[in-house]
Design a protein around this motif. Sequence first.
Motif, PDB file in Angstrom:
ATOM      1  N   MET A  38       0.848  -1.176   0.000  1.00  0.00           N
ATOM      2  CA  MET A  38       0.000   0.000   0.000  1.00  0.00           C
ATOM      3  C   MET A  38       0.896   1.241   0.000  1.00  0.00           C
ATOM      4  N   THR A  39       0.622   2.171  -0.873  1.00  0.00           N
ATOM      5  CA  THR A  39       1.415   3.387  -0.980  1.00  0.00           C
ATOM      6  C   THR A  39       1.070   4.344   0.160  1.00  0.00           C
ATOM      7  N   ALA A  40       1.939   5.309   0.362  1.00  0.00           N
ATOM      8  CA  ALA A  40       1.703   6.310   1.408  1.00  0.00           C
ATOM      9  C   ALA A  40       0.421   7.082   1.137  1.00  0.00           C
ATOM     10  N   ALA A  41       0.176   7.417  -0.120  1.00  0.00           N
ATOM     11  CA  ALA A  41      -1.044   8.155  -0.470  1.00  0.00           C
ATOM     12  C   ALA A  41      -2.285   7.324  -0.176  1.00  0.00           C
ATOM     13  N   ALA A  42      -2.209   6.024  -0.443  1.00  0.00           N
ATOM     14  CA  ALA A  42      -3.351   5.145  -0.166  1.00  0.00           C
ATOM     15  C   ALA A  42      -3.588   5.023   1.342  1.00  0.00           C
ATOM     16  N   ARG A  43      -2.508   4.959   2.136  1.00  0.00           N
ATOM     17  CA  ARG A  43      -2.659   4.897   3.597  1.00  0.00           C
ATOM     18  C   ARG A  43      -3.293   6.173   4.126  1.00  0.00           C
ATOM     19  N   LEU A  44      -2.846   7.317   3.608  1.00  0.00           N
ATOM     20  CA  LEU A  44      -3.423   8.595   4.031  1.00  0.00           C
ATOM     21  C   LEU A  44      -4.900   8.671   3.673  1.00  0.00           C
ATOM     22  N   ALA A  45      -5.239   8.239   2.467  1.00  0.00           N
ATOM     23  CA  ALA A  45      -6.642   8.262   2.036  1.00  0.00           C
ATOM     24  C   ALA A  45      -7.481   7.338   2.905  1.00  0.00           C
ATOM     25  N   ALA A  46      -6.939   6.165   3.244  1.00  0.00           N
ATOM     26  CA  ALA A  46      -7.681   5.222   4.092  1.00  0.00           C
ATOM     27  C   ALA A  46      -7.933   5.825   5.474  1.00  0.00           C
ATOM     28  N   LEU A  47      -6.943   6.498   6.029  1.00  0.00           N
ATOM     29  CA  LEU A  47      -7.126   7.151   7.330  1.00  0.00           C
ATOM     30  C   LEU A  47      -8.152   8.268   7.239  1.00  0.00           C
ATOM     31  N   ASP A  48      -8.029   9.089   6.202  1.00  0.00           N
ATOM     32  CA  ASP A  48      -8.935  10.234   6.055  1.00  0.00           C
ATOM     33  C   ASP A  48     -10.382   9.819   5.808  1.00  0.00           C
ATOM     34  N   ASN A  49     -10.592   8.639   5.245  1.00  0.00           N
ATOM     35  CA  ASN A  49     -11.956   8.169   4.961  1.00  0.00           C
ATOM     36  C   ASN A  49     -12.518   7.266   6.058  1.00  0.00           C
ATOM     37  N   MET A  50     -11.767   7.066   7.108  1.00  0.00           N
ATOM     38  CA  MET A  50     -12.188   6.215   8.216  1.00  0.00           C
ATOM     39  C   MET A  50     -13.337   6.885   8.978  1.00  0.00           C
ATOM     40  N   PRO A  51     -14.257   6.096   9.522  1.00  0.00           N
ATOM     41  CA  PRO A  51     -15.325   6.684  10.344  1.00  0.00           C
ATOM     42  C   PRO A  51     -14.728   7.515  11.486  1.00  0.00           C
ATOM     43  N   ALA A  52     -15.390   8.604  11.837  1.00  0.00           N
ATOM     44  CA  ALA A  52     -14.865   9.577  12.793  1.00  0.00           C
ATOM     45  C   ALA A  52     -14.490   8.948  14.130  1.00  0.00           C
ATOM     46  N   ARG A  53     -15.395   8.194  14.707  1.00  0.00           N
ATOM     47  CA  ARG A  53     -15.118   7.593  16.026  1.00  0.00           C
ATOM     48  C   ARG A  53     -13.953   6.603  15.955  1.00  0.00           C
ATOM     49  N   GLU A  54     -13.886   5.857  14.881  1.00  0.00           N
ATOM     50  CA  GLU A  54     -12.807   4.877  14.726  1.00  0.00           C
ATOM     51  C   GLU A  54     -11.450   5.568  14.606  1.00  0.00           C
ATOM     52  N   LEU A  55     -11.380   6.636  13.808  1.00  0.00           N
ATOM     53  CA  LEU A  55     -10.139   7.383  13.656  1.00  0.00           C
ATOM     54  C   LEU A  55      -9.713   7.995  14.988  1.00  0.00           C
ATOM     55  N   CYS A  56     -10.650   8.593  15.694  1.00  0.00           N
ATOM     56  CA  CYS A  56     -10.332   9.186  16.996  1.00  0.00           C
ATOM     57  C   CYS A  56      -9.887   8.113  17.986  1.00  0.00           C
ATOM     58  N   GLN A  57     -10.528   6.947  17.958  1.00  0.00           N
ATOM     59  CA  GLN A  57     -10.158   5.862  18.864  1.00  0.00           C
ATOM     60  C   GLN A  57      -8.741   5.363  18.567  1.00  0.00           C
TER      61      GLN A  57
END
Length: 155
Positions: A1-20
């Motif tokens: 997985m590329t760095a851009a894909a990892r960033l996109a996956a994080l940015d598109n994660m549900p809010a509560r999950e990302l915060c957790q």
Amino acid sequence: MTAAARLAALDNMPARELCQLAESALAALVNVMNQETTLLRAGHLRDASKLTPEKARMAQDYVSFARSVQRQTARLQQEAPDSVDRLRHGHEALATQMAENLRVLATARNVTEDILTDVAKVVGQQNKAKAYGRAGTITADPASSARGIAVNRAL
């Protein structure tokens, strides 16, 4: 997985999950820094230094999540304001722990440097010739002090 894909996956994660995930990474980082600080206070420098790779990895993980949270702040505030507040308070705790950790690291470095400097002076005094100079006092030869002793300032 590329760095851009990892960033996109994080940015598109549900809010509560990302915060957790960010909260968990933050708690782990605070915990390892607390362990390091405790070991340093007790004078266990080698044990504390063994935590460095783990601390670096945890810091990198936290920074990745924190940057994603920063990019997504508006969305996260709308979808999970309580999670964002908990994360903000946790970040403040990290800042406090980091300040304490840095203070203890600086103290440990200064103590180590003072000890090594004192040892170097004693070793240097043992090597100098004991002879009287023209004024009837023992002369000091600065060239004979502390051969073979160095102070490592990288701590």
